[in-house]
Motif scaffolding. Sequence first.
Motif, PDB file in Angstrom:
ATOM      1  N   GLN A 147       0.811  -1.218   0.000  1.00  0.00           N
ATOM      2  CA  GLN A 147       0.000   0.000   0.000  1.00  0.00           C
ATOM      3  C   GLN A 147       0.844   1.267   0.000  1.00  0.00           C
ATOM      4  O   GLN A 147       0.295   2.378  -0.105  1.00  0.00           O
ATOM      5  CB  GLN A 147      -0.907   0.009   1.233  1.00  0.00           C
ATOM      6  N   ALA A 148       2.154   1.142   0.153  1.00  0.00           N
ATOM      7  CA  ALA A 148       3.023   2.311   0.279  1.00  0.00           C
ATOM      8  C   ALA A 148       4.275   2.118  -0.560  1.00  0.00           C
ATOM      9  O   ALA A 148       4.958   1.092  -0.425  1.00  0.00           O
ATOM     10  CB  ALA A 148       3.411   2.511   1.742  1.00  0.00           C
ATOM     11  N   LYS A 149       4.582   3.106  -1.383  1.00  0.00           N
ATOM     12  CA  LYS A 149       5.756   3.032  -2.243  1.00  0.00           C
ATOM     13  C   LYS A 149       6.580   4.309  -2.111  1.00  0.00           C
ATOM     14  O   LYS A 149       6.576   5.172  -2.992  1.00  0.00           O
ATOM     15  CB  LYS A 149       5.338   2.823  -3.709  1.00  0.00           C
ATOM     16  N   PRO A 150       7.281   4.490  -0.984  1.00  0.00           N
ATOM     17  CA  PRO A 150       8.125   5.681  -0.867  1.00  0.00           C
ATOM     18  C   PRO A 150       9.202   5.677  -1.953  1.00  0.00           C
ATOM     19  O   PRO A 150       9.714   4.627  -2.335  1.00  0.00           O
ATOM     20  CB  PRO A 150       8.730   5.541   0.528  1.00  0.00           C
ATOM     21  N   ASP A 151       9.502   6.874  -2.456  1.00  0.00           N
ATOM     22  CA  ASP A 151      10.527   6.984  -3.486  1.00  0.00           C
ATOM     23  C   ASP A 151      11.439   8.160  -3.168  1.00  0.00           C
ATOM     24  O   ASP A 151      11.341   8.767  -2.092  1.00  0.00           O
ATOM     25  CB  ASP A 151       9.894   7.120  -4.870  1.00  0.00           C
ATOM     26  N   ALA A 152      12.310   8.505  -4.105  1.00  0.00           N
ATOM     27  CA  ALA A 152      13.302   9.548  -3.859  1.00  0.00           C
ATOM     28  C   ALA A 152      12.669  10.896  -3.553  1.00  0.00           C
ATOM     29  O   ALA A 152      13.265  11.729  -2.868  1.00  0.00           O
ATOM     30  CB  ALA A 152      14.237   9.666  -5.067  1.00  0.00           C
ATOM     31  N   GLY A 153      11.451  11.122  -4.045  1.00  0.00           N
ATOM     32  CA  GLY A 153      10.792  12.397  -3.808  1.00  0.00           C
ATOM     33  C   GLY A 153       9.959  12.455  -2.547  1.00  0.00           C
ATOM     34  O   GLY A 153       9.436  13.520  -2.196  1.00  0.00           O
ATOM     35  N   THR A 154       9.823  11.350  -1.830  1.00  0.00           N
ATOM     36  CA  THR A 154       9.013  11.321  -0.612  1.00  0.00           C
ATOM     37  C   THR A 154       9.656  12.186   0.467  1.00  0.00           C
ATOM     38  O   THR A 154      10.855  12.080   0.733  1.00  0.00           O
ATOM     39  CB  THR A 154       8.847   9.884  -0.098  1.00  0.00           C
ATOM     40  N   VAL A 155       8.847  13.036   1.080  1.00  0.00           N
ATOM     41  CA  VAL A 155       9.350  13.977   2.086  1.00  0.00           C
ATOM     42  C   VAL A 155       9.290  13.351   3.483  1.00  0.00           C
ATOM     43  O   VAL A 155       8.285  12.748   3.870  1.00  0.00           O
ATOM     44  CB  VAL A 155       8.541  15.285   2.058  1.00  0.00           C
ATOM     45  N   LEU A 156      10.369  13.525   4.222  1.00  0.00           N
ATOM     46  CA  LEU A 156      10.462  13.145   5.634  1.00  0.00           C
ATOM     47  C   LEU A 156      10.503  14.439   6.426  1.00  0.00           C
ATOM     48  O   LEU A 156      11.337  15.312   6.144  1.00  0.00           O
ATOM     49  CB  LEU A 156      11.734  12.321   5.863  1.00  0.00           C
ATOM     50  N   ARG A 157       9.607  14.570   7.428  1.00  0.00           N
ATOM     51  CA  ARG A 157       9.482  15.867   8.107  1.00  0.00           C
ATOM     52  C   ARG A 157       9.200  15.670   9.587  1.00  0.00           C
ATOM     53  O   ARG A 157       8.509  14.724   9.988  1.00  0.00           O
ATOM     54  CB  ARG A 157       8.345  16.661   7.469  1.00  0.00           C
ATOM     55  N   LEU A 158       9.706  16.594  10.400  1.00  0.00           N
ATOM     56  CA  LEU A 158       9.399  16.604  11.829  1.00  0.00           C
ATOM     57  C   LEU A 158       9.080  18.025  12.253  1.00  0.00           C
ATOM     58  O   LEU A 158       9.844  18.956  11.986  1.00  0.00           O
ATOM     59  CB  LEU A 158      10.583  16.088  12.653  1.00  0.00           C
ATOM     60  N   THR A 159       7.939  18.184  12.918  1.00  0.00           N
ATOM     61  CA  THR A 159       7.605  19.469  13.528  1.00  0.00           C
ATOM     62  C   THR A 159       7.544  19.297  15.040  1.00  0.00           C
ATOM     63  O   THR A 159       7.090  18.270  15.550  1.00  0.00           O
ATOM     64  CB  THR A 159       6.265  20.021  13.008  1.00  0.00           C
ATOM     65  N   ILE A 160       8.025  20.311  15.741  1.00  0.00           N
ATOM     66  CA  ILE A 160       7.985  20.346  17.199  1.00  0.00           C
ATOM     67  C   ILE A 160       7.162  21.557  17.611  1.00  0.00           C
ATOM     68  O   ILE A 160       7.479  22.688  17.224  1.00  0.00           O
ATOM     69  CB  ILE A 160       9.407  20.437  17.806  1.00  0.00           C
TER      70      ILE A 160
END
Length: 228
Positions: A147-160
């Motif tokens: 169901q999930a296909k992360p690729d080179a354009g997938t964003v990884l993000r963290l908000t505090i």
Amino acid sequence: MNYAIAPSPTVSLPIHGSEQRFPIRRVFCIGRNYADHAREMGATIDKETPMFFCKPADAVVTDGGPVPYPQATSDLHHEVEMVVALGSGGKDIAADQAQALVWGYGVGLDLTRRDLQAVAKAKSHPWDVAKGFDHSAPVSALVPAAQAKPDAGTVLRLTINGSVRQQATLGDMVHNVGEIIAALSKLFELKAGDLIFTGTPAGVAALQRGDSFHAELEGIATLDGKVV
């Protein structure tokens, strides 16, 4: 089986959209897998020799539970990472065959007692006490690879507390998922139930008691929690 003491329960993660859970065997982590993070830590990258460390399975915080501020530190840092869950394993796996081992994906925090890590580095000691402490690995519900296909354009993000601290795309990783699995399989026999934290981008910083965090593998998984 007749045990001398009651065995610990199996640590597991929820599966998005399912009542089933994913049992955790081991937790592997790769260090220095984003060049910008390596630079901010004053480190260099040896692409030929990836650097790995481990956390105990019971360090995983599941189901969005609260994260207790750990003992023995005054400098707890966040490191947001894509997490890969393995559905099968093996030894000496080729990088182009490694993707077939992936069961699913999630997002997590590799929490670090940075002050203890600095002391360990200065003395050329291992990082175990800085990385493998209680509650040091909050992880989201897992999303099956079908169901999930992360690729080179997938964003990884963290908000505090609503402010973005870390953000990058998976294409910024030094070693991709297949390369990480292949390298690990030359050091350990990988098996179903293993989790792999795949490295963090720049922007690591301190967490305080009361901070709320929102980690996101964009379009795939999210994790919300609070430091207490």
